[in-house]
Design a protein around this motif. Sequence first.
Motif, mmCIF file in Angstrom:
data_model
loop_
_atom_site.group_PDB
_atom_site.id
_atom_site.type_symbol
_atom_site.label_atom_id
_atom_site.label_comp_id
_atom_site.label_asym_id
_atom_site.label_seq_id
_atom_site.Cartn_x
_atom_site.Cartn_y
_atom_site.Cartn_z
ATOM 1 N N THR A 43 -1.092 6.209 -10.838
ATOM 2 C CA THR A 43 -1.814 5.051 -10.309
ATOM 3 C C THR A 43 -2.863 5.463 -9.276
ATOM 4 O O THR A 43 -3.905 4.818 -9.169
ATOM 5 C CB THR A 43 -0.841 4.054 -9.672
ATOM 6 O OG1 THR A 43 -0.042 4.719 -8.692
ATOM 7 C CG2 THR A 43 0.058 3.429 -10.717
ATOM 8 N N ARG A 60 -6.607 4.333 -9.626
ATOM 9 C CA ARG A 60 -7.266 3.538 -8.589
ATOM 10 C C ARG A 60 -8.585 4.178 -8.167
ATOM 11 O O ARG A 60 -9.584 3.481 -7.946
ATOM 12 C CB ARG A 60 -6.335 3.399 -7.381
ATOM 13 C CG ARG A 60 -6.897 2.535 -6.272
ATOM 14 C CD ARG A 60 -5.831 2.174 -5.257
ATOM 15 N NE ARG A 60 -6.409 1.446 -4.130
ATOM 16 C CZ ARG A 60 -6.692 1.979 -2.951
ATOM 17 N NH1 ARG A 60 -6.422 3.263 -2.751
ATOM 18 N NH2 ARG A 60 -7.219 1.274 -1.984
ATOM 19 N N ALA A 87 -4.667 -3.173 -15.853
ATOM 20 C CA ALA A 87 -3.360 -2.590 -15.566
ATOM 21 C C ALA A 87 -3.057 -2.620 -14.069
ATOM 22 O O ALA A 87 -1.948 -2.976 -13.653
ATOM 23 C CB ALA A 87 -3.296 -1.157 -16.085
ATOM 24 N N LEU A 88 -4.041 -2.253 -13.248
ATOM 25 C CA LEU A 88 -3.819 -2.255 -11.806
ATOM 26 C C LEU A 88 -3.590 -3.672 -11.286
ATOM 27 O O LEU A 88 -2.756 -3.895 -10.397
ATOM 28 C CB LEU A 88 -5.008 -1.613 -11.086
ATOM 29 C CG LEU A 88 -5.171 -0.103 -11.284
ATOM 30 C CD1 LEU A 88 -6.453 0.380 -10.611
ATOM 31 C CD2 LEU A 88 -3.970 0.656 -10.732
ATOM 32 N N THR A 120 -2.279 -6.155 -13.010
ATOM 33 C CA THR A 120 -0.930 -6.545 -13.442
ATOM 34 C C THR A 120 0.124 -5.939 -12.530
ATOM 35 O O THR A 120 1.078 -6.610 -12.115
ATOM 36 C CB THR A 120 -0.686 -6.098 -14.889
ATOM 37 O OG1 THR A 120 -1.635 -6.748 -15.744
ATOM 38 C CG2 THR A 120 0.719 -6.460 -15.342
ATOM 39 N N LEU A 121 -0.030 -4.658 -12.187
ATOM 40 C CA LEU A 121 0.928 -4.010 -11.298
ATOM 41 C C LEU A 121 0.900 -4.621 -9.899
ATOM 42 O O LEU A 121 1.948 -4.812 -9.253
ATOM 43 C CB LEU A 121 0.616 -2.511 -11.210
ATOM 44 C CG LEU A 121 1.000 -1.670 -12.431
ATOM 45 C CD1 LEU A 121 0.441 -0.260 -12.288
ATOM 46 C CD2 LEU A 121 2.520 -1.622 -12.598
ATOM 47 N N HIS A 122 -0.304 -4.918 -9.427
ATOM 48 C CA HIS A 122 -0.447 -5.514 -8.103
ATOM 49 C C HIS A 122 0.273 -6.861 -8.037
ATOM 50 O O HIS A 122 1.009 -7.158 -7.078
ATOM 51 C CB HIS A 122 -1.941 -5.683 -7.789
ATOM 52 C CG HIS A 122 -2.237 -5.997 -6.361
ATOM 53 N ND1 HIS A 122 -3.500 -6.288 -5.897
ATOM 54 C CD2 HIS A 122 -1.429 -6.087 -5.282
ATOM 55 C CE1 HIS A 122 -3.455 -6.535 -4.614
ATOM 56 N NE2 HIS A 122 -2.220 -6.419 -4.204
ATOM 57 N N ALA A 161 2.675 -7.942 -10.066
ATOM 58 C CA ALA A 161 4.117 -7.743 -10.242
ATOM 59 C C ALA A 161 4.761 -7.295 -8.936
ATOM 60 O O ALA A 161 5.857 -7.744 -8.574
ATOM 61 C CB ALA A 161 4.379 -6.723 -11.341
ATOM 62 N N ALA A 162 4.082 -6.412 -8.203
ATOM 63 C CA ALA A 162 4.614 -5.952 -6.919
ATOM 64 C C ALA A 162 4.702 -7.095 -5.923
ATOM 65 O O ALA A 162 5.673 -7.206 -5.159
ATOM 66 C CB ALA A 162 3.738 -4.829 -6.366
#
Length: 329
Positions: A20, A24, A88-89, A91-93, A95-96
């Motif tokens: 990641t 980023r 993707a970033l 989505t991860l952000h 989700a976190a």
Amino acid sequence: MASTTPMTNNNTTNRMLPGTRALRTFEAAARHLNFTRAADEVGLTPAAVSYQIKELEDQLGVVLFTRTSRSIQLTPAGAVMFEATADALDTLHRAAGRARRLTRNAAHLRVSLSARFATNWLLPRLPKFRAANPGLELSFDISDELRDFEADDIDVAIRFGTGRYEGARADRLFELDIVPVCSPRLIETGPPLNEPRDLVRHNHTLCYVDWKTDTMTWPNWRRWMAAAGVDDDFDDSRCVAFSDSGYVVQAVLEGGAVGLADLDMIEADLKQGRLVRLFDVGVSMAPTYAYHLVYPQGYGEDARVVAFREWMLGEISGHVAEPLGSSAA
């Protein structure tokens, strides 16, 4: 003859995906199309960004950027990777953020607000909130930027604007009343300020906030002078503009200036005698702009949000400003 099975190059098909941090860095470089600006954003040097991009290209086996002496551009393969990386970033952000909210204490409320609103309005009232809601714990995200409630793990926000935010509800709190203020020292040692025209007559340094949008301009001294009946001979070329009202108040307190400030945001300073309001004349912001309590539509039934909302609205509706007089005395 025995049949043969095509051999698969595991080094090609099972390449490890980038981490990641590398993604980023690539996303920032692709968005800015500038390694220096990307480096400032991710906290690296431009050389380190260039090195990470080269490592990423080697790892993927594709060229992501075309480079010239003056600019960089995404290749078609780079554009594909940029779109996928950004998604993707994000989505991860998100989700976190959802994960952090799920693991928070059930009595913990996250509030996003500006430093000015926190210092001048909310924090002085925090003991009253805690007394009314002893089981609710507040933590603050201090920022002037709009926040993504899900990705940034925010429950409610206090924002100045029109109150129109996609996917969110907004309760109007209060409008801005912009008034002139000075320090008590200026009253004691400076020339008398008996009427608005004295501000011009005695050449006082006049400070204000210089801020505008497409539909609104923050009230300035020309507008206040017009409201006070001093528009015929007023020259605003000597007025000093600041980007934030905090700097205006600082110039008033430390530099002996007279400033235009938001009455609700200086209430504590007025009560403590650090500032003095001059005259009865105030000017209002455009009626479509006000402070709002903002929260996602799906959070309207959250007991924490309901408690904070009810306290805020009750505090504002029950607040009556003290008379401040009609002169500088």
